[in-house]
Design an enzyme around this catalytic site. Structure first.
Site, PDB file in Angstrom:
ATOM      1  N   ALA A 225       0.005   5.209   1.307  1.00 18.02           N
ATOM      2  CA  ALA A 225      -0.218   6.147   2.523  1.00 18.02           C
ATOM      3  C   ALA A 225      -0.286   5.374   3.816  1.00 18.02           C
ATOM      4  O   ALA A 225      -1.251   4.287   3.927  1.00 18.02           O
ATOM      5  CB  ALA A 225      -1.382   6.986   2.253  1.00 18.02           C
TER       6      ALA A 225
ATOM      7  N   ASP B   4       0.794  -1.221  -0.005  1.00 23.00           N
ATOM      8  CA  ASP B   4      -0.059  -0.060   0.043  1.00 23.00           C
ATOM      9  C   ASP B   4       0.964   1.174  -0.022  1.00 23.00           C
ATOM     10  O   ASP B   4       2.224   1.134  -0.008  1.00 23.00           O
ATOM     11  CB  ASP B   4      -0.807  -0.022   1.322  1.00 23.00           C
ATOM     12  CG  ASP B   4      -1.705   1.220   1.446  1.00 23.00           C
ATOM     13  OD1 ASP B   4      -2.512   1.653   0.367  1.00 23.00           O
ATOM     14  OD2 ASP B   4      -1.748   1.721   2.476  1.00 23.00           O
TER      15      ASP B   4
ATOM     16  N   ARG C  99     -10.453  -2.257  -3.257  1.00 27.15           N
ATOM     17  CA  ARG C  99     -10.688  -3.141  -2.244  1.00 27.15           C
ATOM     18  C   ARG C  99     -12.056  -3.018  -1.435  1.00 27.15           C
ATOM     19  O   ARG C  99     -12.639  -2.171  -1.566  1.00 27.15           O
ATOM     20  CB  ARG C  99      -9.560  -2.516  -0.816  1.00 27.15           C
ATOM     21  CG  ARG C  99      -8.122  -2.259  -1.550  1.00 27.15           C
ATOM     22  CD  ARG C  99      -7.307  -1.632  -0.528  1.00 27.15           C
ATOM     23  NE  ARG C  99      -5.986  -1.331  -0.986  1.00 27.15           N
ATOM     24  CZ  ARG C  99      -5.021  -0.439  -0.917  1.00 27.15           C
ATOM     25  NH1 ARG C  99      -5.598   0.656  -0.242  1.00 27.15           N
ATOM     26  NH2 ARG C  99      -3.999  -0.396  -1.271  1.00 27.15           N
TER      27      ARG C  99
ATOM     28  N   MET D 151     -10.823   3.807   5.796  1.00 24.57           N
ATOM     29  CA  MET D 151      -9.492   3.879   4.984  1.00 24.57           C
ATOM     30  C   MET D 151      -9.076   2.613   4.508  1.00 24.57           C
ATOM     31  O   MET D 151      -9.266   1.576   4.915  1.00 24.57           O
ATOM     32  CB  MET D 151      -8.474   4.517   5.761  1.00 24.57           C
ATOM     33  CG  MET D 151      -7.338   5.276   5.120  1.00 24.57           C
ATOM     34  SD  MET D 151      -8.065   6.735   4.403  1.00 24.57           S
ATOM     35  CE  MET D 151      -8.097   7.850   5.938  1.00 24.57           C
TER      36      MET D 151
ATOM     37  N   LYS E  54     -11.578   6.489  -2.957  1.00 24.59           N
ATOM     38  CA  LYS E  54     -12.021   7.436  -2.106  1.00 24.59           C
ATOM     39  C   LYS E  54     -13.463   7.536  -2.561  1.00 24.59           C
ATOM     40  O   LYS E  54     -14.218   8.162  -1.675  1.00 24.59           O
ATOM     41  CB  LYS E  54     -11.326   8.672  -2.535  1.00 24.59           C
ATOM     42  CG  LYS E  54      -9.782   8.662  -2.345  1.00 24.59           C
ATOM     43  CD  LYS E  54      -9.536   7.990  -0.883  1.00 24.59           C
ATOM     44  CE  LYS E  54      -7.874   7.898  -0.751  1.00 24.59           C
ATOM     45  NZ  LYS E  54      -7.657   6.962   0.418  1.00 24.59           N
TER      46      LYS E  54
ATOM     47  N   ASP F  54      -1.573  -0.952   5.939  1.00 24.43           N
ATOM     48  CA  ASP F  54      -2.023  -0.563   7.082  1.00 24.43           C
ATOM     49  C   ASP F  54      -3.318  -0.447   7.405  1.00 24.43           C
ATOM     50  O   ASP F  54      -3.909   0.103   8.472  1.00 24.43           O
ATOM     51  CB  ASP F  54      -1.237   0.815   7.378  1.00 24.43           C
ATOM     52  CG  ASP F  54      -1.993   1.933   6.480  1.00 24.43           C
ATOM     53  OD1 ASP F  54      -1.976   1.836   5.233  1.00 24.43           O
ATOM     54  OD2 ASP F  54      -2.301   2.977   7.020  1.00 24.43           O
TER      55      ASP F  54
ATOM     56  N   ALA G 172     -13.176   9.710  10.118  1.00 27.52           N
ATOM     57  CA  ALA G 172     -12.549   9.829   8.700  1.00 27.52           C
ATOM     58  C   ALA G 172     -11.806   8.666   8.479  1.00 27.52           C
ATOM     59  O   ALA G 172     -11.622   8.182   7.243  1.00 27.52           O
ATOM     60  CB  ALA G 172     -11.839  11.048   8.629  1.00 27.52           C
TER      61      ALA G 172
ATOM     62  N   HIS H 155     -14.972   5.349  -0.043  1.00 31.90           N
ATOM     63  CA  HIS H 155     -14.794   5.933   1.330  1.00 31.90           C
ATOM     64  C   HIS H 155     -15.875   7.070   1.819  1.00 31.90           C
ATOM     65  O   HIS H 155     -16.503   6.944   2.753  1.00 31.90           O
ATOM     66  CB  HIS H 155     -13.311   6.464   1.321  1.00 31.90           C
ATOM     67  CG  HIS H 155     -12.906   6.731   2.759  1.00 31.90           C
ATOM     68  ND1 HIS H 155     -11.703   6.284   3.261  1.00 31.90           N
ATOM     69  CD2 HIS H 155     -13.512   7.509   3.742  1.00 31.90           C
ATOM     70  CE1 HIS H 155     -11.442   6.942   4.444  1.00 31.90           C
ATOM     71  NE2 HIS H 155     -12.438   7.399   4.795  1.00 31.90           N
TER      72      HIS H 155
END
Length: 275
Positions: A19, A17, A166, A54, A58, A192, A50, A61
């Site tokens: 970020a 990944d 994902r 993750m 987006k 992460d 928020a 999200h």
């Protein structure tokens, strides 16, 4: 790196990944911007809220945040109707320019990332990557990260595959195809977020969760420097539990800890184990 292989590794590829894993300690760039975008529509969300979805692309999200009952209630109180796909589109259009403007400020490599990628490359292990960022944003990250030594062999963005992102396996499998990997069971996915770990498991890969540098712990470097050991340990324990619960075979503090885990997985593959 002190760790080294005596023979050719069985691990064919490590797929990262971005970020919170390779760059942007704490996965701060997307988190802050989601808060700002929702505020532009009169909706107040916390950094913790928020962070919740993750790892997703987006648009998805934003959709997941609006599906949260408390956030949806705010939306209905403000707008007078339930949120629609058109509303998500409008928020996404606000998100994109902010993300493009800010993401470069959060593209610094996480300590140890360049060295670990060099170690993998020297061992003959291919280096893939995928991101929930759309391609426009990932291109900005790459433009900053590559000169700093974070240069994978392949990178796929969250909006590039018709099948979606994902927690489906599609971006991980796109790496398998692009890198000409012959067996998904000889790949390691490093992420992460829980959707990113689920992505790797759905692709049939070994999975390594990242805690301290990532979204699940959520400290900036400055915040972590000001936190007590007890506070850090508590966040780390919760992050480990979540990532292991999503299917991670191992958890590490940061990418700098990866070589020993790669060697442990390599030994398990050579012993006939599968993910």
């Amino acid at each position: 790196m002190n760790a080294h292989f005596e023979n050719k590794p069985a691990v064919q590829a490590a797929i990262f990944d971005w970020a919170g894993t390779l760059v942007d300690f704490g996965s701060l760039a997307p988190t802050q911007i989601f808060v700002e975008v929702f505020a532009q529509f009169g909706i107040q969300i916390s950094l913790e809220q928020a962070r919740g979805p993750m790892g997703l692309s987006k648009w998805q999200h934003i959709s997941a945040l609006l599906a949260e009952p408390a956030i949806q209630q705010q939306w209905q109180d403000k707008m007078g109707h339930p949120s629609t796909d058109a509303d998500i589109d409008a928020m996404y259009r606000r998100f994109m320019p902010l993300q493009l403007t800010r993401v470069g400020d959060y593209s610094a490599p996480i300590a140890g990332a360049p060295e670990v990628l060099t170690w993998l490359r020297n061992a003959g292990i291919k280096i893939g990557s995928c991101s929930g960022y759309p391609r426009e944003v990932l291109n900005v990250v790459l433009a900053n990260a590559i000169p700093a030594g974070v240069s994978p062999d392949y990178a796929v963005a969250g909006d590039e595959l018709p099948a979606g992102g994902r927690p489906g396996p599609y971006m991980a499998l796109a790496n398998v195809l692009a890198l000409a990997v012959s067996d998904v069971r000889q790949c390691i996915k490093i992420d992460d977020t829980t959707p990113g770990i689920e992505e790797g498991r759905n692709a049939g890969m070994w999975c390594v969760g990242v805690t301290v540098s990532g979204n699940e712990v959520g400290y900036s470097l400055a915040e972590m420097a000001g936190a007590t050991p007890e506070q850090i340990a508590r966040r780390k324990a919760i992050a480990s539990e979540r990532l292991l619960g999503a299917g991670a075979h191992y958890v590490i503090d940061s990418v700098a800890d990866l070589p020993e885990i790669v060697m442990a997985i390599d030994a398990r593959i050579k012993a006939g184990e599968t993910p």
